[in-house]
Design an enzyme around this catalytic site. Structure first.
Site, short mmCIF file in Angstrom:
data_model
loop_
_atom_site.label_atom_id
_atom_site.label_comp_id
_atom_site.label_asym_id
_atom_site.label_seq_id
_atom_site.Cartn_x
_atom_site.Cartn_y
_atom_site.Cartn_z
N HIS A 132 0.78 -1.24 0.00
CA HIS A 132 0.00 0.00 0.00
C HIS A 132 0.81 1.29 0.00
O HIS A 132 0.22 2.37 -0.06
CB HIS A 132 -0.96 0.01 1.19
CG HIS A 132 -0.28 -0.10 2.53
ND1 HIS A 132 -0.94 0.12 3.71
CD2 HIS A 132 1.00 -0.43 2.89
CE1 HIS A 132 -0.13 -0.05 4.73
NE2 HIS A 132 1.06 -0.39 4.25
N HIS A 133 2.13 1.21 0.07
CA HIS A 133 2.94 2.44 0.14
C HIS A 133 3.43 2.92 -1.22
O HIS A 133 3.82 4.10 -1.34
CB HIS A 133 4.16 2.23 1.04
CG HIS A 133 3.85 2.03 2.47
ND1 HIS A 133 3.06 2.89 3.19
CD2 HIS A 133 4.22 1.03 3.34
CE1 HIS A 133 2.95 2.44 4.45
NE2 HIS A 133 3.64 1.33 4.55
N ALA A 134 3.45 2.07 -2.24
CA ALA A 134 4.01 2.48 -3.53
C ALA A 134 3.24 3.67 -4.09
O ALA A 134 2.01 3.70 -4.07
CB ALA A 134 3.96 1.31 -4.50
N ASP A 175 -0.88 5.12 2.78
CA ASP A 175 -0.71 6.39 2.06
C ASP A 175 -0.82 6.28 0.56
O ASP A 175 -1.46 7.11 -0.10
CB ASP A 175 0.63 7.05 2.45
CG ASP A 175 1.84 6.17 2.16
OD1 ASP A 175 1.70 4.93 2.16
OD2 ASP A 175 2.94 6.73 1.95
#
Length: 389
Positions: A132-134, A175
């Site tokens: 989920h951060h990419a 994010d």
């Protein structure tokens, strides 16, 4: 028996990893699947293999420059040029055939999402996903491509006016998915996570609410360090059902990182297995209440590979597949892994009742204040949009 529920996985997905000494080790996926199998929870269920994501799929979320760079990353002679894109860093070191491994993860999640969206199954799980951060043009936090964001973008393209709720209960703020849909009123992102004041990526405050037409559709519930089960569940129950009911999703995609457990080495939260049994049960109930059961469950963070991740994702699969979680960890699974495990393996699926957390009342008070603020200032915006205010 298994026609309404699918697990999307193949061994190729376990090529996504940054080396044995890196926290994001695919060993944890293998241990979780083997534990579910040893517990008899895969009986009657076959694994579904997804096709790798295409370049066109990836470009729904990522820039062409970035995708091209990932494709040739293991051929670049001067690795310093990769750092600008979040690669060749301690979090995201380059590994052989990184693009191919990353694209397989995205493709598997996309397969799971499509199966649920088109009615091939009611629920689907892909624990290799949840990266989920990419970001659009940058790797971040062990994540090269953002599988959930690509799946959401593709579903919206293939099913016009589809309303997607993305729920993230990883200890780290979701994010990358939030920013990808920050101005989109048809994607609700909800993230419950340790406050960014103390934990990567440093974002996820209540004031991050969306932008433009998407204002009010980003919901963040930051939690204080050492938050325990009781406070976390209280905040979850205060915010998540209310936000989902206000939004009225057509499908729920949940990211099920389990790094908020007290044993996790990278975070500062104090949850037990009780939390990781509660969340999937409730998401399951809410999916049936709100969107005909359409639920896609992904993995995510979790860095106590031996004691926490296998049990947490076995509990996830049990909830997803309408099965009871056994009381004991199967003796065969323990015997198979106890010699290689650096820690003593648990014998029970559940944790014993945890000791009271120091400052528990103070922590719960701060968390409750945040939850109340989210309800009053953010979730109320969704209700207002429905009324045309």
């Amino acid at each position: 028996m298994g026609g309404r529920v699918a697990v999307v996985h193949d061994r190729g997905l376990e090529d996504y990893g940054f080396g044995e000494d890196h926290p994001f080790n695919p060993l944890r996926i293998r241990l979780a699947l083997e534990l579910s199998e040893a517990a008899g929870l895969f009986e009657g269920y076959g694994f579904v293999k997804g096709a790798p994501a295409t370049e066109e799929d990836l470009l729904q979320v990522h820039s062409l420059t970035y995708v091209r760079l990932v494709q040739k990353a293991d051929e670049v002679s001067d690795l310093s040029e990769l750092v600008h894109y979040g690669l060749n860093t301690p979090d995201n070191p380059v590994f052989p055939r990184m693009h191919e491994a990353s694209a397989r993860v995205v493709g598997a999640v996309l397969t799971a999402a499509r199966m649920v969206a088109d009615g091939s199954c009611e629920h689907a799980m892909c624990i290799a996903g949840g990266l989920h951060h990419a970001l659009r043009s940058r790797a971040s936090g062990f994540c090269v491509y953002n599988d959930a964001a690509v799946a959401i973008a593709r579903l919206k393209q293939e099913h016009p006016h589809l309303r997607v709720a993305y729920l993230d209960t990883d200890a780290h703020h979701g994010d990358g998915v939030q920013w990808a849909f920050y101005d989109d009123p048809e994607v609700l992102t909800i993230s419950m996570h340790e406050t960014g004041r103390f934990l990567f990526p440093g974002t996820g405050g209540v004031e991050e609410r969306g932008r433009g037409e998407g204002y009010g559709y980003a919901v963040n519930v930051p939690l204080e360090p050492f938050t325990d089960d009781e406070s976390w569940i209280s905040c979850f129950e205060a915010v998540v059902p209310e936000a989902l009911r206000a939004f009225e999703p057509d499908i729920i995609i949940s990211q099920n990182g389990c790094d908020g457990h007290a044993l996790d080495p990278l975070t500062h939260l104090s949850a037990s297995m009780a939390l990781y049994e509660h969340i999937p049960r409730r998401v399951h109930e809410l999916a049936h209440e709100l969107c005909g059961g359409r639920w896609v469950a992904l993995g995510g963070g979790g860095y106590d590979h031996w004691r926490v991740v296998p049990r947490a994702w076995t509990a996830l699969w049990a909830a997803l597949s309408h099965q009871e979680l056994p009381e004991k960890v199967p003796a065969g699974w323990i015997a198979r892994h106890e010699k290689e495990s650096p820690v003593e393996l648990p014998v029970l699926m559940h944790d014993p009742a945890p000791e009271s957390t120091p400052r528990a009342k103070e922590i719960a008070y701060a968390n409750n204040r945040n939850a109340e603020r989210v309800l009053e200032e953010v979730v109320s915006l969704i209700h207002g949009r429905k009324r045309g205010e």
